[in-house]
Structures are given as C-alpha cells and as structure tokens.
Scaffold this motif. Structure first.
Motif, PDB file in Angstrom:
ATOM      1  N   ARG A 129       0.338  -1.768  -3.727  1.00  0.00           N
ATOM      2  CA  ARG A 129      -0.306  -0.456  -3.681  1.00  0.00           C
ATOM      3  C   ARG A 129       0.199   0.391  -4.833  1.00  0.00           C
ATOM      4  O   ARG A 129       1.406   0.530  -5.025  1.00  0.00           O
ATOM      5  N   GLU A 165       1.114   3.300  -5.466  1.00  0.00           N
ATOM      6  CA  GLU A 165       1.558   4.542  -4.841  1.00  0.00           C
ATOM      7  C   GLU A 165       1.879   5.567  -5.928  1.00  0.00           C
ATOM      8  O   GLU A 165       2.455   5.216  -6.961  1.00  0.00           O
ATOM      9  N   GLU A 204       7.641   6.429   8.772  1.00  0.00           N
ATOM     10  CA  GLU A 204       6.741   5.580   9.549  1.00  0.00           C
ATOM     11  C   GLU A 204       7.141   4.122   9.340  1.00  0.00           C
ATOM     12  O   GLU A 204       7.075   3.615   8.229  1.00  0.00           O
TER      13      GLU A 204
HETATM   14  P1  ATP Z   1       2.408   5.624   4.752  1.00  0.00           P
HETATM   15  O1  ATP Z   1       1.763   6.599   5.700  1.00  0.00           O
HETATM   16  O2  ATP Z   1       3.889   5.630   4.808  1.00  0.00           O
HETATM   17  O3  ATP Z   1       1.866   5.687   3.363  1.00  0.00           O
HETATM   18  P2  ATP Z   1       0.457   3.775   5.641  1.00  0.00           P
HETATM   19  O4  ATP Z   1       0.008   4.583   6.806  1.00  0.00           O
HETATM   20  O5  ATP Z   1      -0.358   3.728   4.434  1.00  0.00           O
HETATM   21  O6  ATP Z   1       1.965   4.184   5.250  1.00  0.00           O
HETATM   22  P3  ATP Z   1      -0.117   1.168   6.703  1.00  0.00           P
HETATM   23  O7  ATP Z   1      -1.205   0.872   5.756  1.00  0.00           O
HETATM   24  O8  ATP Z   1      -0.480   1.427   8.107  1.00  0.00           O
HETATM   25  O9  ATP Z   1       0.808   2.314   6.125  1.00  0.00           O
HETATM   26  O10 ATP Z   1       0.966   0.024   6.618  1.00  0.00           O
HETATM   27  C1  ATP Z   1       1.682  -0.492   7.739  1.00  0.00           C
HETATM   28  C2  ATP Z   1       3.168  -0.368   7.518  1.00  0.00           C
HETATM   29  O11 ATP Z   1       3.557  -0.875   6.233  1.00  0.00           O
HETATM   30  C3  ATP Z   1       3.682   1.060   7.514  1.00  0.00           C
HETATM   31  O12 ATP Z   1       3.892   1.507   8.827  1.00  0.00           O
HETATM   32  C4  ATP Z   1       4.985   0.917   6.746  1.00  0.00           C
HETATM   33  O13 ATP Z   1       6.020   0.435   7.597  1.00  0.00           O
HETATM   34  C5  ATP Z   1       4.665  -0.156   5.738  1.00  0.00           C
HETATM   35  N1  ATP Z   1       4.343   0.415   4.422  1.00  0.00           N
HETATM   36  C6  ATP Z   1       3.211   1.076   4.068  1.00  0.00           C
HETATM   37  N2  ATP Z   1       3.246   1.440   2.783  1.00  0.00           N
HETATM   38  C7  ATP Z   1       4.446   0.997   2.295  1.00  0.00           C
HETATM   39  C8  ATP Z   1       5.076   1.046   1.029  1.00  0.00           C
HETATM   40  N3  ATP Z   1       4.478   1.610  -0.023  1.00  0.00           N
HETATM   41  N4  ATP Z   1       6.302   0.475   0.878  1.00  0.00           N
HETATM   42  C9  ATP Z   1       6.907  -0.122   1.935  1.00  0.00           C
HETATM   43  N5  ATP Z   1       6.361  -0.199   3.157  1.00  0.00           N
HETATM   44  C10 ATP Z   1       5.146   0.338   3.345  1.00  0.00           C
END
Ligand code: ATP
Ligand code: MG
Length: 419
Positions: free
Chosen positions: A141, A143, A260
C-alpha cells in the motif's frame, strides 16, 4: 542458537531518521532492518516473533474451519475494473507497474477480487457453501504516512480471511464465530487486556463493522472506551444515537489513543455480484453469495506489542511469541574446557533437547554487556551460569519483567521455563 554465531548484533543507537519507538528498539536489538521508509526486513530474531504470531493466528483460523491458501501478489486489472477498484481515485494506495508490452499490473493492497475469482469455479450449488478461506500474505500500500515504524508499512504482512455464506443468518453465525476467534488471538498474544472490540462504521452493508483496537500512545486512532463493558467506539460512530443504541454513557467513556490490530466486515454481495459469484439455492433460484472479510496485521502486531510492553531497558516479549524462551549467559573464563563453561554447555543441551528455545550467550564479553543484551532482546528468562552459581550447585534465573534474580536447581529451572 549461539549468540557468537548469530550474524546480527545489538547496537546502542538507532538510525537518526527513525522516529517510531517500536522500530528504534527493534533495529537496536537486531530484530528488523530498515530498508527505506515504511519498508522493513525481518531479521532472524524478528522473524521468529513474526512467525510465532502467525502460528497463533493460523491455529485460531484453522480452529474455526478456515482453509489456508495463498493468492498472488501481482494483480490483474481486469477483475478490479469490474468492482470499480482499479481506479486510483477509488483506491488511493495502489502500487502499479507494467509488463514489457506496456499492459498494467498492480501489487495487491487487499485480495477480495482475486479470491472471489479463484473460488468461483468451485461454487455452483447451495451444497458448495458455506466455507472460510484465508491467507497470510504480503500486502503493498502506498501509504502517505510511514512514521509509525512496523505499525504502518508500505509493504506489510496481513492475515485476511473471507467468509462465503448462503443466507444472512449463516453469515452472522460465521461472523460471530470469527469475532470470538479474534478475542482468543489477542488473548494468546498477551494483549487481551488492552485490546477492545470497537464499533466502527459498517459502510453500506451492515450497521457496524468491528475493529480490534489496542490501547497505545503510539496508535494513530482515537477511540472511546468503556472499560467495564470491554467495548469501544471509534470516531466515525461517536455520536449520541450510536452511544444510546450500544447502551454507552458519554460520561463513563475514556478517550484514548489506540492502534487498529484487526478489522472485520460484512460485505454482503459487494464483490460477489459484480464478479458473478452465485449459487443455486434449494428452490433452484440463483443467488449471490454473501461475504465477509476479516483482517489482522501480524507485522503491525510486532510493533504494537513492542510499544505496549517495552521498558527503559528494551524489548519485552510475552512467552507465547518470544524468539527464544531463555537467554543463557555464561560468565567468566570462557575457554572450552573451563568447568563453568561446561556446566553452561550442558544446560544448553538439556534445555534444547527438552524443546526449550535458548539463545546462548557464549561470547567473550563483559557480564554487563551480556546483561544489557539479555534485557534489550526481551527474552522472558535470563539464566546465568558463573563461578558463583556453580559453587552453589545452582543457576541464577531472572524473569525479564522482574528486577531480582533467584537461585534455582536444575529441576526448578526446567519446570519454570517449560510451564
Ligand atoms: P488502517 O485503518 O490502520 O489504515 P485499514 O483499516 O486500512 O488500516 P485493513 O485494510 O482492514 O486496514 O487491514 C487489516 C489489518 O491489516 C489492519 O487491522 C492492520 O492490523 C493491518 N494493516 C493495515 N494497514 C497496514 C499497514 N500499512 N502496515 C501494517 N499493517 C497494516
Ligand atoms: Mg481501519
């Protein structure tokens, strides 16, 4: 594993450009290597922790009937176009690349589309459902912010499970079962106390989705916690109507920072409809499969647990995920035929053959250096073998979280580290 043979070393300082406490400590202890912002290599000790976390998650997913698979990283734009998610405006974190013939590919930021396409040939009738499929895989991603160390990577590990059900009731039952599995995961990881089921917006498909949020100052989210009821709400749904519905009182809610660690969602037919994942029901009618998705972040968890448990001396690992159970330090004359060294070697073999993971500090360095490294690496038990302990026919054992060591005989040692 012997410290003298481990290719990583600890260091007193962290890279100047690393702002997150979790990454600073993990780098100093030799658990991760910072490749670039938001991109971390897991070194041998860090990988052991990550794998231990994955093992716990896997066991709990298998226990509820999850079937593991592994989807591809490279993504075909075609299926993502069908759901409207290829567009950078719809999904703003895509990493995209090109084949030599100029056609586009993506690196998977999540995997609903390819999973639906992979299971589709096997789903025809109501008899083919329900089922749960999951994977533990690297996600990519782009980010915007990457200042939280391993807690927010541009390349990170995710466990993503997907449920496929025939009816809303069947979906709800699976959802509840997986929610309970998530509680067990965080309990086993040693962060059950600090982790709260958090009500979040359900999007268009259900009233709520659920996040699992762990209270830590290093988190990027704000949540409102009812400690007694053991639930929280996030900022999206923090309003009078929702609070009333959940039986929460604004005055008893605590506002805290949290990270999260997991996220579970009802998807209804959002993906099954555009990707034509349908089945014939008992009455011969064609229906869209009802889906849910369930994510958890193993690499983020390494960071969250670091932030939560580390102290001024370094990392602190719960036994269930520690890279080794015992840090064995031999002090004094360290030559091979020295008696103290022999006693330590013997304990090393005995613990190892009893299945206890031992990191054996057999180096020729000062005791203070060994103690500092034992603390920094956060291994749950430190056992010292020295002239003094050998003279007393005992071993000096200290828990990482306690200040004072205790003298023990071998039986007591074995009992303690195997419990
Ligand atoms: P956030 O709200 O923190 O951006 P998200 O809601 O986009 O996360 P999901 O797409 O639901 O996250 O991803 C499931 C899980 O993957 C999250 O609960 C988190 O534990 C993990 N996760 C998400 N983005 C990241 C990241 N950039 N780096 C590490 N772990 C991540
Ligand atoms: Mg989220």
């Amino acid at each position: 594993m012997k410290v003298s043979e481990l290719f990583t070393k600890t260091s007193k300082t962290a890279p100047a450009d690393e702002v997150a406490k979790n990454a600073q400590l993990l780098i100093r202890a030799g658990f991760v290597h910072k490749e670039m912002a938001g991109v971390y290599t897991f070194l041998p000790l860090g990988l052991r922790v990550l794998e231990n976390i994955c093992t716990i998650i896997r066991e709990e997913m298998d226990a509820v009937g999850g079937q593991e698979l592994k989807l591809t990283t490279l993504q075909d734009p075609e299926i993502w176009k069908k759901t409207g998610r290829w567009d950078d405006e719809a999904v703003d974190v895509w990493f995209k690349t090109k084949l030599k013939n100029e056609s586009e590919l993506g690196l998977g930021p999540t995997h609903e589309e390819p999973l639906v396409r992979a299971v589709q040939p096997f789903v025809n009738s109501y008899k083919d459902l329900p089922f749960l499929a999951y994977q533990i895989q690297t996600k990519f991603r782009n980010e915007t912010r990457a200042k939280s160390g391993v807690m927010r990577g541009r390349e990170f590990l995710m466990k993503d499970m997907y449920s496929f059900a025939r009816t809303q009731q069947e979906h709800d039952e699976l959802y509840e079962k997986i929610k309970q599995a998530y509680f067990r995961i965080f309990e086993r990881l040693g962060i059950g106390e600090q982790t709260f089921l958090t009500f979040a917006s359900g999007g268009m498909f259900s009233q709520y989705s659920h996040e699992f949020q762990t209270i830590t100052e290093a988190g990027e989210d704000t949540i409102y916690v009812d400690r007694a009821k053991k639930i929280a709400v996030n900022e999206e749904v923090y309003n009078d109507e929702v609070l009333a519905e959940l039986g929460l009182d604004r005055n008893t809610l605590e506002t805290v920072r949290a990270a999260e660690v997991g996220n579970i969602f009802t998807l209804k037919d959002k993906f099954s409809k555009p990707l034509d994942l349908v089945f014939t029901d008992e009455g011969g009618k064609e229906q869209a499969v009802l889906m849910g998705c369930y994510g958890v972040g193993p690499s983020r968890l390494v960071g969250v647990i670091t932030e939560l448990l580390a102290d001024e001396k370094g990392l602190v690992w719960p036994e269930a995920i520690a890279p080794f159970t015992v840090y064995l330090a031999v002090l004094g004359d360290n030559s091979d035929n020295n008696h103290v060294r022999k006693v330590a070697d013997e304990l090393y073999s005995e613990l190892t053959s009893n299945g206890v993971g031992v990191l054996y500090d057999d180096r020729d360095v000062r005791p203070g250096e060994k103690f500092a490294d034992a603390d920094l690496t956060g291994i749950p038990y430190r056992i010292v073998v020295s002239d003094k302990t050998v003279a007393a026919s005992s071993y000096e054992v200290k828990k990482r979280t306690e200040a004072q060591p205790e003298l023990m005989n071998k039986d007591q040692v074995l009992k303690m580290v195997q419990s």
